[in-house]
Design a protein around this motif. Sequence first.
Motif, PDB file in Angstrom:
ATOM      1  N   ASP B 344       0.888  -1.160   0.000  1.00 55.78           N
ATOM      2  CA  ASP B 344       0.000   0.000   0.000  1.00 55.78           C
ATOM      3  C   ASP B 344       0.930   1.214   0.000  1.00 55.78           C
ATOM      4  N   LEU B 345       1.032   1.844  -1.185  1.00 58.50           N
ATOM      5  CA  LEU B 345       1.999   2.931  -1.350  1.00 58.50           C
ATOM      6  C   LEU B 345       1.296   4.284  -1.355  1.00 58.50           C
ATOM      7  N   GLN B 346       1.832   5.222  -0.593  1.00 59.11           N
ATOM      8  CA  GLN B 346       1.348   6.603  -0.702  1.00 59.11           C
ATOM      9  C   GLN B 346       2.575   7.483  -0.788  1.00 59.11           C
ATOM     10  N   VAL B 347       2.854   7.953  -1.998  1.00 61.78           N
ATOM     11  CA  VAL B 347       4.072   8.719  -2.214  1.00 61.78           C
ATOM     12  C   VAL B 347       3.713  10.133  -2.633  1.00 61.78           C
ATOM     13  N   GLU B 348       4.312  11.079  -1.963  1.00 60.22           N
ATOM     14  CA  GLU B 348       4.146  12.483  -2.346  1.00 60.22           C
ATOM     15  C   GLU B 348       5.165  12.728  -3.442  1.00 60.22           C
ATOM     16  N   PRO B 349       4.701  12.948  -4.693  1.00 61.92           N
ATOM     17  CA  PRO B 349       5.687  13.039  -5.761  1.00 61.92           C
ATOM     18  C   PRO B 349       6.569  14.281  -5.590  1.00 61.92           C
ATOM     19  N   GLY B 350       7.765  14.168  -6.112  1.00 64.87           N
ATOM     20  CA  GLY B 350       8.649  15.330  -6.029  1.00 64.87           C
ATOM     21  C   GLY B 350      10.087  14.917  -5.909  1.00 64.87           C
ATOM     22  N   ARG B 351      10.936  15.927  -5.971  1.00 67.30           N
ATOM     23  CA  ARG B 351      12.369  15.655  -5.868  1.00 67.30           C
ATOM     24  C   ARG B 351      12.883  16.288  -4.586  1.00 67.30           C
ATOM     25  N   PHE B 352      13.860  15.673  -4.002  1.00 67.58           N
ATOM     26  CA  PHE B 352      14.432  16.269  -2.800  1.00 67.58           C
ATOM     27  C   PHE B 352      15.935  16.002  -2.761  1.00 67.58           C
ATOM     28  N   LEU B 353      16.604  16.783  -1.930  1.00 66.96           N
ATOM     29  CA  LEU B 353      18.055  16.731  -1.892  1.00 66.96           C
ATOM     30  C   LEU B 353      18.510  15.621  -0.939  1.00 66.96           C
ATOM     31  N   SER B 354      19.287  14.650  -1.484  1.00 69.09           N
ATOM     32  CA  SER B 354      19.786  13.575  -0.623  1.00 69.09           C
ATOM     33  C   SER B 354      21.041  12.985  -1.271  1.00 69.09           C
ATOM     34  N   ASP B 355      21.695  12.090  -0.542  1.00 70.76           N
ATOM     35  CA  ASP B 355      22.825  11.366  -1.122  1.00 70.76           C
ATOM     36  C   ASP B 355      22.236  10.136  -1.813  1.00 70.76           C
ATOM     37  N   PRO B 356      22.347  10.016  -3.144  1.00 69.55           N
ATOM     38  CA  PRO B 356      21.635   8.941  -3.840  1.00 69.55           C
ATOM     39  C   PRO B 356      22.051   7.531  -3.394  1.00 69.55           C
ATOM     40  N   VAL B 357      23.354   7.353  -3.084  1.00 67.74           N
ATOM     41  CA  VAL B 357      23.815   6.007  -2.679  1.00 67.74           C
ATOM     42  C   VAL B 357      23.213   5.631  -1.323  1.00 67.74           C
ATOM     43  N   LEU B 358      23.277   6.583  -0.393  1.00 62.02           N
ATOM     44  CA  LEU B 358      22.757   6.308   0.953  1.00 62.02           C
ATOM     45  C   LEU B 358      21.239   6.157   0.921  1.00 62.02           C
ATOM     46  N   TRP B 359      20.579   6.979   0.121  1.00 63.49           N
ATOM     47  CA  TRP B 359      19.120   6.913   0.014  1.00 63.49           C
ATOM     48  C   TRP B 359      18.692   5.570  -0.545  1.00 63.49           C
ATOM     49  N   ARG B 360      19.436   5.084  -1.557  1.00 54.66           N
ATOM     50  CA  ARG B 360      19.121   3.780  -2.150  1.00 54.66           C
ATOM     51  C   ARG B 360      19.307   2.678  -1.097  1.00 54.66           C
ATOM     52  N   ALA B 361      20.393   2.811  -0.333  1.00 53.21           N
ATOM     53  CA  ALA B 361      20.660   1.797   0.708  1.00 53.21           C
ATOM     54  C   ALA B 361      19.519   1.772   1.729  1.00 53.21           C
ATOM     55  N   ILE B 362      19.038   2.955   2.104  1.00 50.36           N
ATOM     56  CA  ILE B 362      17.945   3.035   3.095  1.00 50.36           C
ATOM     57  C   ILE B 362      16.696   2.350   2.532  1.00 50.36           C
ATOM     58  N   LEU B 363      16.319   2.764   1.320  1.00 51.90           N
ATOM     59  CA  LEU B 363      15.098   2.220   0.712  1.00 51.90           C
ATOM     60  C   LEU B 363      15.181   0.713   0.530  1.00 51.90           C
ATOM     61  N   GLN B 364      16.303   0.262  -0.049  1.00 56.23           N
ATOM     62  CA  GLN B 364      16.410  -1.167  -0.359  1.00 56.23           C
ATOM     63  C   GLN B 364      16.404  -2.019   0.899  1.00 56.23           C
ATOM     64  N   ASN B 365      17.061  -1.531   1.934  1.00 54.70           N
ATOM     65  CA  ASN B 365      17.091  -2.333   3.159  1.00 54.70           C
ATOM     66  C   ASN B 365      15.735  -2.369   3.844  1.00 54.70           C
ATOM     67  N   LEU B 366      15.038  -1.230   3.836  1.00 54.90           N
ATOM     68  CA  LEU B 366      13.724  -1.208   4.478  1.00 54.90           C
ATOM     69  C   LEU B 366      12.731  -2.085   3.715  1.00 54.90           C
ATOM     70  N   ILE B 367      12.710  -1.917   2.375  1.00 55.29           N
ATOM     71  CA  ILE B 367      11.782  -2.715   1.562  1.00 55.29           C
ATOM     72  C   ILE B 367      12.166  -4.194   1.626  1.00 55.29           C
ATOM     73  N   GLY B 368      13.495  -4.450   1.503  1.00 58.27           N
ATOM     74  CA  GLY B 368      13.989  -5.834   1.515  1.00 58.27           C
ATOM     75  C   GLY B 368      13.625  -6.546   2.809  1.00 58.27           C
ATOM     76  N   ASN B 369      13.811  -5.841   3.931  1.00 63.80           N
ATOM     77  CA  ASN B 369      13.481  -6.434   5.220  1.00 63.80           C
ATOM     78  C   ASN B 369      11.989  -6.732   5.322  1.00 63.80           C
TER      79      ASN B 369
END
Lengths: 224, 456
Positions: B344-369
């Motif tokens: 059940d996804l609710q995403v506020e579309p848009g762009r934001f400032l982040s470190d892409p490598v770290l952000w990917r790591a956060i997302l993948q680990n949370l979703i993966g878990n």
Amino acid sequence: MRLLLVEDSDRLRATVAHALSRLGHAVDEAVDGREAEIAVSLNDYDAIVLDLMLPHRNGIDLLVEWRRQGNPTPILILTAKDAIDDRVRGLALGADDYLVKPFAIEELLARLGAIVRRRHGQLDAVLRVGDLTVDLTSRSVKRAGVEIILTAREFALLECLARRPGHTLTREQIESHLYGEESSPLSNAVDAAVYALRRKLSPDGAPPLIHTRRGLGYVFQEKR
Amino acid sequence: MRSIRRDLAVRIGGVSLLILLVGGFGLYFSIRGSLERQFDQGLATKTQAIITASEIDDGEFEIDLDIQAFAGFGTGDQEDYFEIFAEDGSSFLKSPSLGLRSLAKPATFGEEDGSFADTILPDGLPGRAHWRTYVPAIDDDEVDPLPPPTLRILVASDESYIHRIVRLIALLIALVGGAAVVAGLVILNGVVRAGLKPLDRLSADVQAIGVTDLDRRLDPEGLPEELNGVAAKLNELLERLEASFTRERRFTSDAAHELRTPLAELRVMTEVGARWPEDFSEKSGTDMLEVISELEALLDTLSLLARAETGPRRSLELVDLEASLAEALARFQSEIEVRGIRFDLQVEPGRFLSDPVLWRAILQNLIGNAVSYAPRDALVTVRASPEKLVVSNPAPDLEPEDLPYLFDRFWRKSESRSGKGHAGLGLSVVRASVDVLEGTCRASLDSGILTLEIVW
């Protein structure tokens, strides 16, 4: 030998079981604590290879339980835990040996051989019956100094018989040591194997060492 | 090296010695001054007595002899002298104690009336002199007397006993002062030693703590209040140090432990392949590659963790929230399908400032878990905005007491490796990455639903 391999990593379990079977041992596999418990309650093993970190019930629990029940089967702990405390604890709780991953399959075999030998009160790795010598380490057999070439299965059968000289072993006992939980395809597989081994052990009319006890099984000794 | 005990002893000792010296000298000079003043007063009194006893009777100058003797100017062993001079400076009258001798005139004699000066007496002893100018009285009975002459009297007394007393007092002060200094040093040493005892104990306790016994703590019992705070602070530091050492040790041992099983698999597979080449199949090769991929993934995670933990170096870029979430979901697509996980996804579309490598790591680990640990067919809820990311999933095995360990490295609910491909590093990577991005992450468990919330 009939062995129980308790390990939750599928790949490691399958590979080690394959190697042990290739060397002529009958290997039963258990993927977790529960399966191991059931296997031990149903079968009689020569030795158990036990991983410590298992789903459902950990290896230490099983070890303590088996020893509490008076089960004397030699147990070798196979684990990734390498701290001295872990090893000491495992041995103190009744394990016979401890092997830390990664390990050489040869070392696993040598250690298994040693703990089984110790259990049978044997000091070295050579079984002697009459003029027959069976070297369990080099897996070589000699009769009156002449080497006899055996297949892995034949060697396993000889080992099973020669470890208990003078004892009558039933077909079922021999079968379970040779084939483990696999059902032998032919009902006379043991008889056939005994026949083949008997012939190889008595070349040129040497006195037979494997004797049939009709209706009971087989006995391994020098004289009838 | 500086020593508090030595410094204290030298400073207190120095100051005490100075006080003792100043006090000793002050005492000496005040006693000496007071004795000299008394002596001078005596001398002035004697002079006054002679002056009073002088009179002109029938044109004759005379001094009552009794008074002379009483005042100490008589003959014998008298040690007081006077000599009266006429206006022209000639000797007019001498005390009987002088006999034929004369008094030596001090250098300032005659300059200031009523003055005192040191002098040498006729017998060679040190003396004190006093002089006055006066007009002797005329007997009342005299009729039409001659005008009386103006006379100058010089009185001198032996002062050597004053010198002896003063010397004695100086000696006494020196002796008592010296003894006081010696005794003071001994006492000072003892006092300083006793005073610094708690500090010595604290120092010995601190020095006795080595890297191997960081579980030891300083005992604040018996420490003075000045050191109590220090001990408490040191204990706090020790606690943190112990925790960090334990964490490091556990991390190293956990990392080694995680490598042992895949390495064992690889080793046994290789041995079996070498010994029975005929058994080596395509599956054997695939299995070996799979182990190698797992090892690679573990190493990647460890280096990402090291990167996140060794310093907050981040390179910020604009990240598309929707696209990055879709990428993470695509990565686990097959597992999502196999396990029947719904999102059940609710995403506020848009762009934001982040470190892409770290952000990917956060997302993948949370979703993966969530995909791996949620029960089959479970519903995973994801709420994402540029300020917040919340992932919730059922976690029936998790207990509230597990929450504090959730972000620990290599923590897994079960010690066994049945959760294949998960070394227990995922959430520690999330926390380390969120820390670098200066956000906070929180885990909560409510009726079996685990919610991980990241805010920045």
